[in-house]
Structures are given as structure tokens and as C-alpha cells.
Design a protein around this motif. Sequence first.
Motif, PDB file in Angstrom:
ATOM      1  N   THR A  49       0.848  -1.189   0.000  1.00 43.59           N
ATOM      2  CA  THR A  49       0.000   0.000   0.000  1.00 43.59           C
ATOM      3  C   THR A  49       0.882   1.237   0.000  1.00 43.59           C
ATOM      4  OG1 THR A  49      -0.157  -0.091   2.419  1.00 43.59           O
ATOM      5  CG2 THR A  49      -1.932  -1.118   1.165  1.00 43.59           C
ATOM      6  N   PHE A  50       0.318   2.335  -0.474  1.00 45.50           N
ATOM      7  CA  PHE A  50       1.085   3.568  -0.656  1.00 45.50           C
ATOM      8  C   PHE A  50       0.353   4.744  -0.027  1.00 45.50           C
ATOM      9  CE2 PHE A  50       1.747   0.673  -4.170  1.00 45.50           C
ATOM     10  CZ  PHE A  50       3.129   0.580  -4.246  1.00 45.50           C
ATOM     11  N   ASN A  51       1.149   5.683   0.476  1.00 46.36           N
ATOM     12  CA  ASN A  51       0.614   6.959   0.955  1.00 46.36           C
ATOM     13  C   ASN A  51       1.666   8.025   0.664  1.00 46.36           C
ATOM     14  OD1 ASN A  51      -1.183   8.757   2.093  1.00 46.36           O
ATOM     15  ND2 ASN A  51      -0.462   8.421   4.172  1.00 46.36           N
ATOM     16  N   GLY A  52       1.473   8.718  -0.456  1.00 48.18           N
ATOM     17  CA  GLY A  52       2.492   9.673  -0.880  1.00 48.18           C
ATOM     18  C   GLY A  52       3.763   8.948  -1.287  1.00 48.18           C
ATOM     19  N   ASN A  53       4.890   9.381  -0.712  1.00 49.79           N
ATOM     20  CA  ASN A  53       6.157   8.726  -1.046  1.00 49.79           C
ATOM     21  C   ASN A  53       6.505   7.603  -0.066  1.00 49.79           C
ATOM     22  OD1 ASN A  53       6.773  10.326   1.199  1.00 49.79           O
ATOM     23  ND2 ASN A  53       8.910  10.576   0.547  1.00 49.79           N
ATOM     24  N   ARG A  54       5.540   7.197   0.737  1.00 53.53           N
ATOM     25  CA  ARG A  54       5.748   6.103   1.681  1.00 53.53           C
ATOM     26  C   ARG A  54       5.039   4.844   1.193  1.00 53.53           C
ATOM     27  NH1 ARG A  54       9.260   5.763   5.624  1.00 53.53           N
ATOM     28  NH2 ARG A  54       7.771   4.777   7.047  1.00 53.53           N
ATOM     29  N   TYR A  55       5.661   3.699   1.463  1.00 53.13           N
ATOM     30  CA  TYR A  55       5.007   2.437   1.145  1.00 53.13           C
ATOM     31  C   TYR A  55       5.065   1.513   2.358  1.00 53.13           C
ATOM     32  CZ  TYR A  55       9.715   0.467   0.558  1.00 53.13           C
ATOM     33  OH  TYR A  55      11.013   0.069   0.772  1.00 53.13           O
ATOM     34  N   LYS A  56       4.158   0.569   2.345  1.00 50.28           N
ATOM     35  CA  LYS A  56       4.112  -0.460   3.380  1.00 50.28           C
ATOM     36  C   LYS A  56       3.862  -1.783   2.676  1.00 50.28           C
ATOM     37  CE  LYS A  56       0.802  -2.136   6.803  1.00 50.28           C
ATOM     38  NZ  LYS A  56      -0.444  -1.797   7.507  1.00 50.28           N
ATOM     39  N   MET A  57       4.696  -2.758   2.934  1.00 49.08           N
ATOM     40  CA  MET A  57       4.513  -4.079   2.328  1.00 49.08           C
ATOM     41  C   MET A  57       4.652  -5.160   3.383  1.00 49.08           C
ATOM     42  SD  MET A  57       8.067  -4.685   0.161  1.00 49.08           S
ATOM     43  CE  MET A  57       7.807  -3.314  -0.966  1.00 49.08           C
ATOM     44  N   ILE A  58       3.929  -6.252   3.161  1.00 45.57           N
ATOM     45  CA  ILE A  58       4.001  -7.399   4.074  1.00 45.57           C
ATOM     46  C   ILE A  58       4.802  -8.495   3.393  1.00 45.57           C
ATOM     47  CG2 ILE A  58       2.693  -9.104   5.381  1.00 45.57           C
ATOM     48  CD1 ILE A  58       0.360  -7.144   5.425  1.00 45.57           C
ATOM     49  N   LEU A  59       5.966  -8.756   3.934  1.00 48.26           N
ATOM     50  CA  LEU A  59       6.880  -9.756   3.377  1.00 48.26           C
ATOM     51  C   LEU A  59       6.772 -11.051   4.169  1.00 48.26           C
ATOM     52  CD1 LEU A  59      10.478  -9.322   2.165  1.00 48.26           C
ATOM     53  CD2 LEU A  59      10.094 -10.874   4.081  1.00 48.26           C
ATOM     54  N   GLU A  60       6.739 -12.157   3.449  1.00 45.65           N
ATOM     55  CA  GLU A  60       6.716 -13.468   4.100  1.00 45.65           C
ATOM     56  C   GLU A  60       8.016 -14.195   3.794  1.00 45.65           C
ATOM     57  OE1 GLU A  60       4.183 -17.520   3.593  1.00 45.65           O
ATOM     58  OE2 GLU A  60       3.015 -15.727   4.105  1.00 45.65           O
ATOM     59  N   ASN A  61       8.739 -14.576   4.863  1.00 39.52           N
ATOM     60  CA  ASN A  61      10.020 -15.243   4.653  1.00 39.52           C
ATOM     61  C   ASN A  61       9.827 -16.751   4.492  1.00 39.52           C
ATOM     62  OD1 ASN A  61       9.614 -16.275   7.247  1.00 39.52           O
ATOM     63  ND2 ASN A  61      10.980 -14.794   8.220  1.00 39.52           N
ATOM     64  N   LYS A  63      10.187 -19.045   6.482  1.00 37.20           N
ATOM     65  CA  LYS A  63       9.618 -19.697   7.666  1.00 37.20           C
ATOM     66  C   LYS A  63       8.124 -19.407   7.809  1.00 37.20           C
ATOM     67  CE  LYS A  63      13.946 -19.379  10.284  1.00 37.20           C
ATOM     68  NZ  LYS A  63      14.576 -18.825  11.516  1.00 37.20           N
ATOM     69  N   GLN A  64       7.533 -18.823   6.770  1.00 33.30           N
ATOM     70  CA  GLN A  64       6.126 -18.408   6.780  1.00 33.30           C
ATOM     71  C   GLN A  64       5.829 -17.372   7.866  1.00 33.30           C
ATOM     72  OE1 GLN A  64       6.658 -22.061   6.162  1.00 33.30           O
ATOM     73  NE2 GLN A  64       6.696 -21.098   4.148  1.00 33.30           N
ATOM     74  N   GLU A  65       6.842 -16.606   8.238  1.00 35.59           N
ATOM     75  CA  GLU A  65       6.652 -15.488   9.155  1.00 35.59           C
ATOM     76  C   GLU A  65       6.457 -14.210   8.346  1.00 35.59           C
ATOM     77  OE1 GLU A  65       9.495 -16.765  12.901  1.00 35.59           O
ATOM     78  OE2 GLU A  65      10.368 -15.730  11.182  1.00 35.59           O
ATOM     79  N   LYS A  66       5.543 -13.377   8.805  1.00 40.18           N
ATOM     80  CA  LYS A  66       5.261 -12.134   8.100  1.00 40.18           C
ATOM     81  C   LYS A  66       5.962 -10.965   8.794  1.00 40.18           C
ATOM     82  CE  LYS A  66       0.759 -13.600   6.326  1.00 40.18           C
ATOM     83  NZ  LYS A  66      -0.695 -13.335   6.304  1.00 40.18           N
ATOM     84  N   ILE A  67       6.548 -10.103   7.981  1.00 39.56           N
ATOM     85  CA  ILE A  67       7.251  -8.923   8.486  1.00 39.56           C
ATOM     86  C   ILE A  67       6.733  -7.705   7.727  1.00 39.56           C
ATOM     87  CG2 ILE A  67       9.495  -7.800   8.794  1.00 39.56           C
ATOM     88  CD1 ILE A  67      10.695 -10.712   8.571  1.00 39.56           C
ATOM     89  N   ILE A  68       6.340  -6.681   8.446  1.00 35.83           N
ATOM     90  CA  ILE A  68       5.869  -5.456   7.806  1.00 35.83           C
ATOM     91  C   ILE A  68       7.059  -4.542   7.544  1.00 35.83           C
ATOM     92  CG2 ILE A  68       4.403  -3.414   8.029  1.00 35.83           C
ATOM     93  CD1 ILE A  68       2.512  -4.985   9.701  1.00 35.83           C
ATOM     94  N   LEU A  69       7.198  -4.113   6.300  1.00 38.68           N
ATOM     95  CA  LEU A  69       8.292  -3.234   5.903  1.00 38.68           C
ATOM     96  C   LEU A  69       7.748  -1.848   5.557  1.00 38.68           C
ATOM     97  CD1 LEU A  69      10.334  -5.582   3.527  1.00 38.68           C
ATOM     98  CD2 LEU A  69      10.510  -5.338   6.010  1.00 38.68           C
TER      99      LEU A  69
END
Length: 705
Positions: A49-61, A63-69
Amino acid sequence: MALIVSVLVLIIASLFFMWQVNISKLATDYACNDKQVNIIGTVLADEITFNGNRYKMILENDKQEKIILFGNINSFESKKVLVSNIKTLKVQARVIFKPIQKTHNDGQFDLIKYYKTQNIVGNADVIELEKVDKISQINLISLLHMLRKVILKYFEKLPKYLRFYAETLIMGYARIDFYQENVGIATLGLVHLFSISGFQVGLFCAFIRFMLKKFYIFQEGIAVILIILLPLYFIFSGSLISLIRPIITAMMVEAKYIYPFKVTRLDVWSCSLLGGVFLEPSVLLTFGGQLSYLLAFGLIYVDKLNYWQQILLLNLLTLPVILSYTYQWHILVLGVNLILLPFFSYIIVPITIFGVVTFPFLPILSTIINQLIKWTNESIKIMAELPGLVVFGKPPVILALMALICTAVLLTQYKSRRIWLSLCTIYAISFGLIHNPMQNLVTFIDVGQGDSAIIKENNKITLIDTGGKLNFNFLKEEWQKPEKQQQAGADYSVIPYLKSLGIAKINQIILTHGDADHIGDLGVILAKFTVNEILVGWGMATDESLLKLQRRYHFKIISVKKDTLIKSNHLAVLMPYKKGSGKNQDSVVTTGNFGNKRFIFMGDLDQDGEKIIMHNYPTLHAQIIKLGHHGSKTSTNESFIRQLKPELAIISAGYKNRYGHPHQETLKTLEDNQVGWVNTAERGMITYKWNMFGDQWHTKLRINK
């Protein structure tokens, strides 16, 4: 029997989940030590998702663990590439892990608990996206997410209000500005109308059944196809927890076409409960999950009552949950639900779907539908602004459970006066305990890098500063600017805490000076509470922004200076001693006795101002000092501390703030004078409570030694 089994399994499953939560750790393999680390994983198409020049993504490694970037986009071209992407990405990034913030204030949303229910193990700031590749191999899960992203991109072209409703009612997607643009929905407790639930699942099944019948497929074959499609619909709709129950229920209904078996509605509900807890043990720890199962349970028993009786009982059934999460209830909720529930089901949802489908061919029709939805939205807003909002406060858990059980009994004994009387008594006791507590309090709210304190004595409320954020936004280009500003910090800290205490009216707000980190959230506070008067330092009463707020919210502005006595809360003003303009040196400094302690609240007063207080009040002492300027070395003169002889210093500062507050020089001054100190950045909310039996200190967080 099915209900008893459900309850027993539910208890076992809930205990198992709580045990799992307690033994699990967030970001187990990543230390939050400001060191850069490399991570690799996949990001599904619709999880950026985006808000201006910022983004947020959910990465899954792996180990099936999710990390918000979280990260910044460097150029407009880079943003266009990411926004237009509809494929799953393989991402390699260099990041710094951040600790997931614990709940620092009473009444605050529990982010850690939410992350655990989503299998999110941590969040991190992206230093550099080292490699971003599109994955060519597509599996069923990624295909569904790609399809979801394509449809959401299509929705972006729709007119504003049609887009809002389509995204939430059809896709279960609420963009960051949805509730900012539709404030009446939350106020009137209409969030359930915008959640994908049994109604949408029923529509989906009806549509698939209608289409398949055109191909002369037998009932059993349709049932098999639907049992396969329903879990996919769950994934496609964002894997919302509130969807678990209706999906399982629909699958059981379809299974009866394949292998007929005798089953009651309660059996179906019980099996959906067991299945829901098995698939997602946290389902009943979420607001949406609790509402979904409670409403479904209530519907089993109210079908023999008339329509208004059904609405009344269903609202009462969910009321303990709503009060436990939102602390308030609008008396118009029953009437509004009577009107809007069928209106949404049979008019808004169908015309929204129709507007979405016809937009490419008849955009004028979608524009008309958009206007109808806009009028609906404005009507909801007008109704929400009508008198009737009751700030109940957070009910004690035991009494909330008793109210829930009592209402459940009412479902089968609607005419029982004894049950009705018992329910009213429970709510009356809850309301009385919240609004007439045995204790008074002084609380230093954790607002991050800012100040806010509340004094509650004999049901009179004084707020000293509101908190707020300093603006360091230097973005120049249009694409860099956020579509919508983030919610104010007070929405997560001051406001929920005050409402959890049942506070709807603030007698006075003392604004110590004009810095945004002290008064920046004043407008947000005024919008949510009735405020009688605002006290400002001598010379600040003519501030145009303050006068503008006064014209809108109709409060009294009182200018205070040295030796002003605030009679309603027994606070004496020590500074300012001369007319100023709201700078740090013009800070309003107050002192007063609460319980068996004398407090002094310093604002952002500097050391020169402290020396003036020493000169004007040579015998002044205080056991508790709220340090000036967040523990900066520009305040807390050693001579001043020696004169006051405090036992404890309160520091209100943000976690790892850019200023390095509190400064080591200040802490050394406290140490040299044997003064203990507590910092909101480490301990969260700091509360002093007292009554006729004694006093006690409480902090929201404990430090692990």
C-alpha cells in the motif's frame, strides 16, 4: 449438546492459543538493536500500500513469518512501477528492525496482540530495496491475490463514494482514509454494515448457484463446486477473520445437498465455532470475530420475534463487546439500525455492485449511484452529530460477561421482567462504578515526544496539554505528499484513555505554551469532548488559531499568570510572570496538592525561568515534579531541584526521540540529588491514585531487569 461441546472445546482451544501467544516472541530471529540486516521473502500483489512517497509491504520469509516493511520511494518513476505491479514479488532488502510498540496507555489499541493474530513477527524500516523481482511461477494463492489487486486497481477509477463502498462492501478493503471520510459510521456503531459477513457470502453463493444452473448442473454438483470455491473466496476477500464463521456455515449448508443429514441451526453455529477456533485460535480475541459469532448466535433465537424486537435484542447482545472496545454508545443506534440494516442489504449493496459492473459501459449511471451513496453517507454523518452519544466507559470484565449472559437468556425469555431488571441493574452498576470511582488520579499519558497529563478529582477533569506532533514534512513534489494525513496521536492515546474512564466533558484544559508537541492535538480533543474553558499563559489568549477553535467549539478562554489560583482543581499558577507569546520561557507552570503529594507541572520552562520561580517562591517544595522540556538539559537547574527536594521526577519523552531526551546532564542532576525518575518512553502511562485509604503509583509497562 452441540452447544455444550462447543463451549468446552472453545475453552480448551482458547487456553491453547493463550499459551501459544505467551511462548511466542515477536521478531524472534531479529534483534531490534539499530543494526542493519538483510532479509529475503515474497510480497503478494495486494499486500503493498502507498501513501504519498511512503510504502508499506508485508513480506513473508521462508519460515512463513510475516514482516511489515516501511520505506520511502525515491522517485515518481519508481512509485509508478510499484503501483502498477500486479504480480507477486521476490524482495531482498536491507532493513533495521523496530520493536513493535507495546500498549503504553490504558484504553489503547493492542498492536502486539493484533500482530500475533496475523502471524506478523516484526516490523522494520527499509534502508534499501536491494532487489525486487517479479515471480513468474504462479500458484493458486498468488493468483487470487493478483486478481484481488487487479479488481482494487479497477475500483480506483470509480467515483469517490462508490469506490469507498465497493472496496469495503465487496472486497473487505478499508483504505487508510475510509473512517476519516466516514466518521458517522464508527460513531453510530455501523461498522458491521461495512464488514464482509454472512450477507455477502450468501450473495456470492446465490450468484454462483444462479450461473451454474444456467449450465444445467445438478444440485449436488453445484454444492461440490461451492465447497471448493468458498475457501478461495475467503482468501480473495483478504482472509478476514470475520469471514471464518459465514464461510464454514455456508460450506455446511452446501454439504447437506451432497449427503443429507439432520442438523439444527444451533448445530451449524456450534460447528462453525469449533471450526473457526481450530482454523484461527484467535478468532474470539478479535472485535470482528466476537461480533460475528454473537450476532449469528442471536439470529438463531430471535426469528420468532417481530423486527424491532430482533434489532433490540441483537444490539443488546453485542453491547457488552462494543462498550469493551469503544467505550461509547449512541442512543440512536437502535433506530438507525432499524432503518439502515434493510436499506443496506436490499438497496445499497445491490446498487453498489450494479454501479461497479456498469461503470465501463454507463459511467453516467455510476455517477448517479455515487451521488446516492454520498447522500446516504451525509445522512449518516448528520445522524451521528445529533445529541445522544453516551460515553459509558470501559465496563469491568465480570460485569460485561454478566450482561452478555443475561442478554443471551433474554433471547429465549424475552418477556421475563426479572431478566430485564437484572440486565438494567448490571448496566447501572457498571455505569456507577465507572463514573463514580472510589479513587482520584493524576495520570501522565504517554503521547510520545510530547506532554499530556490528566487530573481527575471529585469528577472534575483537568487536562494539562494535549500532546501532538512536530511537523518535519519537507516534501515538495505533489506525488510525495500523503493522500491523507495520519490520525492524530491523541486518537491512540489521550482520547481512548479518557473515554475508557467514562469522560465526556473536560472542565478545563491548560495549555502550557504554543509548541505543537504540547497543544497540537487540541482540535482533535475539542471535536470529541465538551470543554468548558481553556487556560493559557498571559499573552497567548489572542492567538488566531485558538480563537478560530473557540468560534467553532464555544469554550471560554482564560488568561493566567503568576499567583492565579485555579479554584476548581486547587492549582496555583507560578509562571508566567510577564506577558509572552507562548514560547518555552512563557510556559504556564502550576502546582497543587493531590492525595498526600505536592505536584509541580513545569511545561517546557527553561533554567532561567526556574531561577525566577526560586526567587519568587523561596519556600516552595514539591514531592513530584514533571520535568521541564522532556528532561532536556535546558531545564532542571540543580539549584532548583535542591530547593524543591522532590522524591520523584516524571519525564514525558518519546521512545528513541531525535533530541536524545532525557539528556544525561539532567539524569545526573537527579542522581546527585537522590531523586528517582520515571520515563513514559520506558514505563508508558504513569498514574498516581489516591483515596481515603491511601495512595499508590502504577505504570502501564514494567521494565525487565
